[in-house]
Each structure stands twice: as structure tokens, then as C-alpha cells.
Design a protein around this motif. Structure first.
Motif, short mmCIF file in Angstrom:
data_model
loop_
_atom_site.label_atom_id
_atom_site.label_comp_id
_atom_site.label_asym_id
_atom_site.label_seq_id
_atom_site.Cartn_x
_atom_site.Cartn_y
_atom_site.Cartn_z
N ARG A 132 0.85 -1.20 0.00
CA ARG A 132 0.00 0.00 0.00
C ARG A 132 0.89 1.25 0.00
NH1 ARG A 132 -2.87 -2.67 5.06
NH2 ARG A 132 -0.63 -2.99 5.34
N VAL A 133 0.78 2.02 -1.07
CA VAL A 133 1.60 3.22 -1.25
C VAL A 133 0.71 4.45 -1.30
CG1 VAL A 133 3.26 4.39 -2.75
CG2 VAL A 133 3.36 1.91 -2.50
N LEU A 134 1.13 5.49 -0.61
CA LEU A 134 0.39 6.76 -0.59
C LEU A 134 1.24 7.82 -1.28
CD1 LEU A 134 -2.23 8.00 0.65
CD2 LEU A 134 -0.84 8.70 2.60
N PHE A 135 0.66 8.52 -2.26
CA PHE A 135 1.38 9.58 -2.97
C PHE A 135 0.76 10.92 -2.60
CE2 PHE A 135 2.11 12.03 -7.04
CZ PHE A 135 3.45 12.28 -6.77
N ILE A 136 1.55 11.78 -1.95
CA ILE A 136 1.08 13.09 -1.49
C ILE A 136 1.71 14.19 -2.33
CG2 ILE A 136 0.93 14.66 0.48
CD1 ILE A 136 1.14 12.31 2.35
N GLU A 137 0.87 15.03 -2.93
CA GLU A 137 1.35 16.16 -3.72
C GLU A 137 0.43 17.34 -3.48
OE1 GLU A 137 3.13 17.97 -7.03
OE2 GLU A 137 3.66 17.91 -4.91
N CYS A 138 0.84 18.51 -3.96
CA CYS A 138 0.13 19.73 -3.60
C CYS A 138 -1.03 20.08 -4.52
CB CYS A 138 1.11 20.90 -3.54
SG CYS A 138 1.85 21.28 -5.15
N ASN A 139 -1.13 19.43 -5.68
CA ASN A 139 -2.26 19.77 -6.55
C ASN A 139 -2.89 18.52 -7.14
OD1 ASN A 139 -1.12 19.35 -9.43
ND2 ASN A 139 0.45 20.59 -8.41
N ARG A 140 -4.18 18.63 -7.39
CA ARG A 140 -4.98 17.49 -7.83
C ARG A 140 -4.50 16.91 -9.15
NH1 ARG A 140 -7.27 13.62 -5.70
NH2 ARG A 140 -8.17 15.05 -4.15
N GLU A 141 -4.07 17.78 -10.09
CA GLU A 141 -3.63 17.30 -11.39
C GLU A 141 -2.50 16.29 -11.27
OE1 GLU A 141 -5.19 21.43 -12.55
OE2 GLU A 141 -4.32 20.47 -10.81
N GLN A 142 -1.46 16.68 -10.54
CA GLN A 142 -0.27 15.82 -10.46
C GLN A 142 -0.53 14.58 -9.62
OE1 GLN A 142 3.26 19.16 -11.03
NE2 GLN A 142 3.32 17.83 -9.29
N VAL A 143 -1.27 14.74 -8.54
CA VAL A 143 -1.46 13.60 -7.64
C VAL A 143 -2.29 12.51 -8.31
CG1 VAL A 143 -3.58 14.29 -6.41
CG2 VAL A 143 -1.81 13.05 -5.20
N ASP A 144 -3.31 12.89 -9.08
CA ASP A 144 -4.12 11.90 -9.79
C ASP A 144 -3.34 11.28 -10.94
OD1 ASP A 144 -6.29 12.21 -8.15
OD2 ASP A 144 -7.33 13.63 -9.46
N TYR A 145 -2.64 12.12 -11.70
CA TYR A 145 -1.92 11.66 -12.88
C TYR A 145 -0.82 10.66 -12.49
CZ TYR A 145 0.75 11.97 -17.24
OH TYR A 145 1.41 11.68 -18.41
N PHE A 152 3.07 -0.24 -11.40
CA PHE A 152 4.03 -1.18 -11.95
C PHE A 152 3.32 -2.45 -12.40
CE2 PHE A 152 6.48 1.49 -9.08
CZ PHE A 152 7.54 1.83 -9.88
N ASP A 153 4.03 -3.24 -13.19
CA ASP A 153 3.43 -4.44 -13.74
C ASP A 153 2.93 -5.40 -12.68
OD1 ASP A 153 4.02 -3.48 -16.23
OD2 ASP A 153 5.90 -4.57 -16.44
N ALA A 154 3.47 -5.27 -11.49
CA ALA A 154 3.08 -6.21 -10.43
C ALA A 154 1.70 -5.92 -9.86
CB ALA A 154 4.12 -6.15 -9.30
N GLY A 155 1.02 -4.90 -10.35
CA GLY A 155 -0.31 -4.59 -9.85
C GLY A 155 -0.29 -3.72 -8.61
N LEU A 156 0.80 -2.99 -8.42
CA LEU A 156 0.93 -2.09 -7.28
C LEU A 156 -0.17 -1.04 -7.30
CD1 LEU A 156 2.76 -1.06 -4.90
CD2 LEU A 156 3.84 0.41 -6.60
N SER A 157 -0.76 -0.79 -6.15
CA SER A 157 -1.82 0.21 -6.04
C SER A 157 -1.30 1.44 -5.28
CB SER A 157 -3.02 -0.37 -5.30
OG SER A 157 -4.02 0.60 -5.12
N ILE A 158 -1.49 2.62 -5.89
CA ILE A 158 -1.04 3.86 -5.27
C ILE A 158 -2.24 4.75 -5.00
CG2 ILE A 158 0.39 5.93 -5.53
CD1 ILE A 158 2.24 4.36 -7.30
N THR A 159 -2.41 5.17 -3.75
CA THR A 159 -3.52 6.03 -3.36
C THR A 159 -3.08 7.49 -3.41
OG1 THR A 159 -4.39 4.34 -1.88
CG2 THR A 159 -5.16 6.59 -1.54
N PRO A 160 -3.79 8.33 -4.19
CA PRO A 160 -3.42 9.75 -4.27
C PRO A 160 -4.01 10.56 -3.11
CG PRO A 160 -5.25 9.31 -5.77
CD PRO A 160 -4.88 7.99 -5.12
#
Length: 320
Positions: A132-145, A152-160
Motif C-alpha cells: 500500500r503506497v500513498l502519494f502526497i502532492e500539492c495539486n490534484r492534477e499531479q497527484v491523480d496523474y 508497476f506491472d506487479a499490480g501495485l496500487s497507489i492512493t493519491p
């Protein structure tokens, strides 16, 4: 020998610096093993920003022309080094050969080596599909994108997660942080995120750079064209304008729009010749454009070193 930096020719400054460094190397001024000036020294000599030189050095390092050694500086790779960097498959095969030799010395057969490595790789793939990976950024565009692009190919899930949302709803968002095995952010927000989370979580910083093709397309827009930047937030607009300034394109007149209603978009977009758009709004904007208008999607991408660091960090995660 002075670098031929021209500020008003439409070519981004960091591209000019990159090409000039290449010319010096090809011309024999800087040879294999030579140490280059520091980013600060070269930026002062050329009277450009340090970010401009940094972008040029990063591009050349990714291409295997330069090599950066922490604490020592940036050096010109010799030809063999460049080949090794570019031919990652050969380098990996050498690593496998070494592991095989070590395995044989430990008494394992080649068949056992193949079986064990296959089992181990599958274990890692199964593990990554649960990370479980969490990606924190300051604007909606970058965090969603990037939550989508960093899969990754392994099916890794990243929560924005948008940084401002987290700060305003900290108690509500904290379960996401606690559940995460790894938190990713950008270098720009690393200190702030680290302070907000304290010592509870491992935070990994990645570098995001504007895609070269994006900068070049904007640089080639003919003078006199009406250019608009359409995105979701003032924060993203500010980052785009700063990136263009660092590339030496701050002289371009660009109007920014963070319009949300379709009525406003339908009124503004027909007045523009070129629309720079964030990834999150491209489809929406396209519905209001005609064939004569040019759409340029402003894309940021993680640099190669950041992606490799992230992959290594994921493999090395130890759950509590």
C-alpha cells in the motif's frame, strides 16, 4: 571557452546548456573522467539559474554521458561506462552470472538456482501486489496523474492524496497514512510531509521534471499566437509558469484559467490559438476546440533515478 547561450531564440536554456556541454565533450575540451563545473559554478558563469544547469546535467546523466558521484561531483563517462549504462540488460546478466557462481560455490546446482530464483521473484511479485503506497502532492492534477502513471506491472496500487486536503482533514486522513507501507512525495514538499507525518512513516522523495517534448512544443509556438493555460488549480498553473521560466521561456505571454464550468470554458477556449492543458483537463478542453487550435498537454514525469529508487524501496519494504 564561452557557451553560446542565446536567450531570445525560442530554444529552452537548459537544452542549449545540454547541447553546449555535449559539444565541449565531443570537441575534446572535457575528456572521459574529467570533473565538470558544479551546477552553481556553471550557472554563475552562464548567468542562468542553477535549475537550468541541473536540468541539463540530469538529461545527460540519464543518457549515460555524465556520471554523478555524491560528495565528489559530476564527471564525463568514458565510452565503456556509457555503453554499460545504456545496455542495462548486459549489466543485469553480469549480476546474474555472479549470483550463479556464488550459488554454485555454496553447493547448489544450476537447476536449484533456477528454481529458487523463480520462487523468490514470484514471492516479490505477490508481495508488491499487496503493498500500500500513498502519494502526497500539492495539486490534484499531479497527484491523480502520477498515482496512475507510477503503477508497476506487479499490480501495485497507489492512493493519491492532496497535501492541502490532508492538512485540513488530518484526523480523517490519518488512517490512510497509518495503513500505507510507503509514502511518496516530491522533493519540493519532502520536508513539509516529513514534518506532518513525523517518524511514523518512511517518506520517499522523487523528482518530477517537465517532459522535454512539452517544453520544446511551447518554445516553437510562433510569436503573436494567443496562448492560454487551462488547469484545475492556481498551484499547478504556478508550477507550469515556473518551469517555463527555468527553461528560459518566461517571455511568452500566457493567460491562465482555472475555470470549472463548461459555460466559461466554451466562452474562453475559442478565443485562444494554443491551449496548454493539464492532464486532468485534456478531454474536457478538447470538446470545445477546433482543428485549427493546438493543444499542448503539460506533462511532468519522474526522472529515471527516482523511478529506480522507488522500485528498489518497494522491494526492500519490511512490514511491521
Amino acid at each position: 571557452m564561452p557557451f553560446p547561450i542565446v536567450r531570445k531564440n525560442g530554444i529552452p536554456l537548459y537544452i542549449q546548456v545540454k547541447e553546449a556541454v555535449l559539444a565541449e565533450i565531443k570537441g575534446g575540451v572535457w575528456k572521459a573522467g574529467d570533473k565538470l563545473p558544479t551546477e552553481r559554478e556553471l550557472s554563475e558563469k552562464l548567468k542562468v539559474s542553477r535549475n537550468t544547469v541541473s536540468q541539463a546535467y540530469q538529461e545527460l546523466e540519464a543518457e549515460g554521458v555524465l556520471s554523478s558521484v555524491q560528495g565528489r561531483g559530476t564527471f564525463v563517462c568514458d565510452r565503456d561506462d556509457a555503453v554499460r549504462i545504456e545496455n542495462r540488460k548486459d549489466l543485469l546478466l553480469k549480476i546474474i552470472d555472479v549470483a550463479m557462481e556464488e550459488g554454485l560455490q555454496l553447493g547448489f546446482s544450476l537447476e536449484e538456482f533456477v528454481e529458487l530464483t523463480s520462487i523468490r521473484a514470484q514471492e516479490k511479485l505477490d508481495f508488491l501486489s499487496q503493498v500500500r503506497v500513498l502519494f502526497i502532492e500539492c495539486n490534484r492534477e499531479q497527484v491523480d496523474y502520477f498515482a496512475k502513471r507510477l503503477q508497476f506491472d506487479a499490480g501495485l496500487s497507489i492512493t493519491p492524496l492532496v497535501l492541502e486536503d490532508f492538512k485540513q482533514n488530518r484526523e480523517e486522513m490519518m488512517p490512510l497514512v497509518i495503513a500505507a507501507d510507503l509514502v511518496i512525495t516530491t522533493f519540493f514538499h519532502y520536508d513539509e510531509v516529513k514534518e506532518l507525518l513525523g517518524v511514523r512513516k518512511n517518506v520517499l522523495a522523487i523528482a518530477l521534471d517537465p517532459q522535454l517534448e512539452t517544453i520544446v512544443r511551447i518554445a516553437r509556438v510562433p510569436a503573436g499566437r494567443k496562448i492560454g493555460l487551462v488547469c484545475k488549480s492556481d498551484n499547478f498553473a504556478g508550477k507550469v509558469l515556473l518551469a517555463l521560466k527555468n527553461a528560459g521561456l518566461d517571455g511568452i505571454d500566457i493567460k491562465t484559467f482555472t475555470l470549472k464550468s463548461e459555460i466559461d470554458l466554451a466562452e474562453v477556449i475559442p478565443q485562444l490559438d494554443v491551449i496548454i492543458v493539464s492532464p486532468g483537463r485534456r478531454r474536457e478542453v478538447e470538446s470545445f476546440t477546433n482543428r485549427r487550435q493546438e493543444i499542448i498537454e503539460f506533462v511532468y514525469k519522474p526522472d529515471v533515478a527516482s523511478i529506480n529508487l522507488l522500485r528498489a524501496a518497494l522491494i526492500d519494504i519490511r512490514r511491521q
